[in-house]
Design a protein around this motif. Structure first.
Motif, PDB file in Angstrom:
ATOM      1  N   ILE A   1      -6.931  -0.934   4.296  1.00 54.49           N
ATOM      2  CA  ILE A   1      -6.270  -1.196   3.009  1.00 54.49           C
ATOM      3  C   ILE A   1      -7.232  -1.909   2.065  1.00 54.49           C
TER       4      ILE A   1
ATOM      5  N   ASP B   1       1.123   0.244  -4.682  1.00 54.16           N
ATOM      6  CA  ASP B   1       0.492  -0.929  -5.311  1.00 54.16           C
ATOM      7  C   ASP B   1      -0.759  -1.294  -4.516  1.00 54.16           C
ATOM      8  N   ARG B   2      -1.730  -0.412  -4.585  1.00 54.85           N
ATOM      9  CA  ARG B   2      -2.918  -0.558  -3.739  1.00 54.85           C
ATOM     10  C   ARG B   2      -3.776  -1.759  -4.104  1.00 54.85           C
TER      11      ARG B   2
ATOM     12  N   SER C   1       0.832  -1.202   0.000  1.00 57.70           N
ATOM     13  CA  SER C   1       0.000   0.000   0.000  1.00 57.70           C
ATOM     14  C   SER C   1       0.869   1.256   0.000  1.00 57.70           C
TER      15      SER C   1
ATOM     16  N   ALA D   1      -2.086  -4.740  -2.572  1.00 54.82           N
ATOM     17  CA  ALA D   1      -2.198  -4.583  -1.120  1.00 54.82           C
ATOM     18  C   ALA D   1      -3.593  -4.955  -0.661  1.00 54.82           C
ATOM     19  N   ALA D   2      -4.617  -4.475  -1.360  1.00 52.14           N
ATOM     20  CA  ALA D   2      -6.010  -4.765  -0.984  1.00 52.14           C
ATOM     21  C   ALA D   2      -6.313  -6.255  -1.122  1.00 52.14           C
TER      22      ALA D   2
ATOM     23  N   ALA E   1      -9.810   0.437   0.641  1.00 49.01           N
ATOM     24  CA  ALA E   1      -9.292   1.577  -0.131  1.00 49.01           C
ATOM     25  C   ALA E   1      -9.224   1.286  -1.628  1.00 49.01           C
ATOM     26  N   SER E   2      -9.277   0.019  -1.983  1.00 50.47           N
ATOM     27  CA  SER E   2      -9.173  -0.359  -3.396  1.00 50.47           C
ATOM     28  C   SER E   2     -10.325  -1.270  -3.749  1.00 50.47           C
TER      29      SER E   2
END
Length: 102
Positions: A97, A70-71, A66, A74-75, A100-101
């Protein structure tokens, strides 16, 4: 010929080395160096066959991904961790996290 001693392969010695490896990755992340944290976590994964701190390392990886931008990855990792460990000590940060995506 050098032989590994049994105590070098198990027990406190291995755990201490693993704690140090995870701590180095955490320190890099706290310094704002997500790229180094990810490299250190890759080293951790290669160095420890059955890591005792795998949940901690996975949570740090999600945080580092994150932080590196690289969200999406990460998600995905955060959702995977939460599905296996909903009561993780990192659950609140992992949920943030994951949400967020898309």
């Amino acid at each position: 010929r050098c032989r590994a001693r049994p105590e070098d392969l198990t027990g406190p010695t291995v755990l201490a080395r693993e704690v140090a490896a995870v701590d180095r990755a955490r320190a890099a992340l706290l310094r704002g160096d997500a790229r180094t944290a990810l490299v250190l976590l890759d080293d951790h994964d290669r160095s420890f066959g059955a890591p005792m701190l795998a949940p901690e390392a996975s949570a740090l990886r999600a945080l580092a991904l994150s932080a590196s931008g690289d969200r999406a990855r990460a998600a995905e990792l955060a959702r995977d961790i939460l599905s296996r460990e909903p009561a993780s000590p990192h659950a609140a940060r992992l949920r943030a996290i994951a949400q967020a995506s898309p």
